[in-house]
Design an enzyme around this catalytic site. Structure first.
Site, PDB file in Angstrom:
ATOM      1  N   ASP A  18       0.869  -1.181   0.000  1.00 47.43           N
ATOM      2  CA  ASP A  18       0.000   0.000   0.000  1.00 47.43           C
ATOM      3  C   ASP A  18       0.904   1.228   0.000  1.00 47.43           C
ATOM      4  O   ASP A  18       2.122   1.122   0.172  1.00 47.43           O
ATOM      5  CB  ASP A  18      -0.893  -0.007   1.256  1.00 47.43           C
ATOM      6  N   SER A  19       0.289   2.407  -0.152  1.00 43.44           N
ATOM      7  CA  SER A  19       1.059   3.647  -0.084  1.00 43.44           C
ATOM      8  C   SER A  19       1.551   3.918   1.334  1.00 43.44           C
ATOM      9  O   SER A  19       2.480   4.694   1.515  1.00 43.44           O
ATOM     10  CB  SER A  19       0.187   4.812  -0.542  1.00 43.44           C
ATOM     11  N   CYS A  81      -4.319  -1.793  -1.736  1.00 44.18           N
ATOM     12  CA  CYS A  81      -4.497  -0.379  -2.016  1.00 44.18           C
ATOM     13  C   CYS A  81      -5.523  -0.280  -3.146  1.00 44.18           C
ATOM     14  O   CYS A  81      -5.318  -0.873  -4.208  1.00 44.18           O
ATOM     15  CB  CYS A  81      -3.155   0.206  -2.449  1.00 44.18           C
ATOM     16  N   GLU A 154      -2.724   8.811   8.289  1.00 44.32           N
ATOM     17  CA  GLU A 154      -1.245   8.767   8.317  1.00 44.32           C
ATOM     18  C   GLU A 154      -0.675   9.678   9.413  1.00 44.32           C
ATOM     19  O   GLU A 154       0.414   9.433   9.923  1.00 44.32           O
ATOM     20  CB  GLU A 154      -0.667   9.176   6.949  1.00 44.32           C
ATOM     21  N   CYS A 185     -11.012   2.619   0.198  1.00 45.54           N
ATOM     22  CA  CYS A 185      -9.600   2.969   0.421  1.00 45.54           C
ATOM     23  C   CYS A 185      -9.219   2.237   1.689  1.00 45.54           C
ATOM     24  O   CYS A 185      -9.972   2.262   2.678  1.00 45.54           O
ATOM     25  CB  CYS A 185      -9.449   4.476   0.601  1.00 45.54           C
ATOM     26  N   HIS A 187      -7.205   2.810   3.935  1.00 48.85           N
ATOM     27  CA  HIS A 187      -6.987   3.622   5.138  1.00 48.85           C
ATOM     28  C   HIS A 187      -8.296   3.845   5.918  1.00 48.85           C
ATOM     29  O   HIS A 187      -8.260   4.129   7.114  1.00 48.85           O
ATOM     30  CB  HIS A 187      -6.437   5.006   4.766  1.00 48.85           C
TER      31      HIS A 187
END
Ligand code: DGL
Length: 261
Positions: A18-19, A81, A154, A185, A187
């Site tokens: 993932d990012s 992701c 994040e 997403c 996240h």
């Protein structure tokens, strides 16, 4: 075949990427679904967020990371992701290992609902990856890009007032008659308690469990030890601390220089 030597002791690991920390929602579900299996987790924390970047750049990042994970011995890849899943899957299919995305499992999970909402990054929503699949099944779809949720997670702010302010702003225009909302997403599951409080009664669907079930159904059991090595492109200590706040004890965290990808 030559014996390959890696800088870890994992046995036939599955590569997950993932990012940033979003894919940990998927990793944790995978570890529950495949106990004993070893994993490599890659968080591209120096280049997060992906969702506001041009599609060709996201495709390049996904390709580089996948190549890195294969060089580290990954025998399958989970693209944890949605942004990379919606843009890079066709490229990654050429790699010669099983590749799993997070979009199809979430769409299948939403199968019984009539009017389905999708929130995701700008790139995911613009790709229409969810909308196309849901519309093809005859479901009504409403979609909204909610990019600010990524930096909120994040930055560790998921239970801060700023998260509620942003969530209220995004949810303002949600149609009243939505039956379910896909958190498109990886996240976003960390914001589930907040979103559920703001929209009680709305079914919230995320990719983690259905993706883990899909991978578990199709990959054979392997005699690993349930170990995980984490690779990050940003600061390993900051990553370890954030992961711990998210309930993930990332013991073995290694820094990867972008130039090595
Ligand atoms: N967690 C990712 C996703 O599922 C990426 C978010 C981002 O980096 O913008 O789309």
């Amino acid at each position: 075949m030559n014996e390959r030597h890696f800088d870890h002791q994992l046995s036939r690991p599955i590569g997950v990427f993932d990012s940033g920390v979003g894919g940990l929602t998927v990793l944790e579900a995978l570890r529950r679904a495949l106990p004993g299996r070893d994993f490599l987790y890659f968080g591209d924390t120096a280049r997060v967020p992906y969702g506001s970047k041009p599609p060709e750049l996201v495709r390049r990042f996904a390709w580089e990371i996948s190549g890195f994970l294969l060089r580290q011995g990954a025998v399958a890849l989970v693209v944890a992701c949605n942004t990379a899943s919606s843009l890079a899957l066709a490229d990654l299919a050429r790699l010669g290992v099983p590749v799993y995305d997070v979009i199809d499992p979430a769409v299948a999970e939403a199968g019984r609902y009539r009017h389905v909402g999708v929130i995701g990054t700008r790139a995911t929503v613009a790709s229409r990856a969810y909308q196309r699949r849901l519309e093809a099944r005859g479901q009504r779809v409403w979609a909204l890009a909610t990019p600010l949720f990524v930096p909120i997670v994040e930055e560790g702010l998921w239970s801060d007032g700023v998260a509620e302010l942003v969530a209220r702003h995004y949810l303002e225009g949600t149609p009243e008659d939505l039956d379910a909302l896909i958190l498109g997403c990886t996240h976003y599951p960390y914001l589930k308690p907040l979103l559920q409080r703001l929209r009680p009664g709305l079914a919230l669907i995320d990719s983690a469990e259905p993706t883990a079930r899909a991978v578990g159904r199709s990959l054979p059991a392997e005699p690993g030890r349930g170990l995980v090595v984490h690779y990050v492109t940003g600061d390993p200590e900051a990553y370890r601390a954030l992961a711990a706040r998210l309930g993930v004890q990332a013991g073995d965290v290694r820094k990867v220089e972008l130039g090595a990808l």
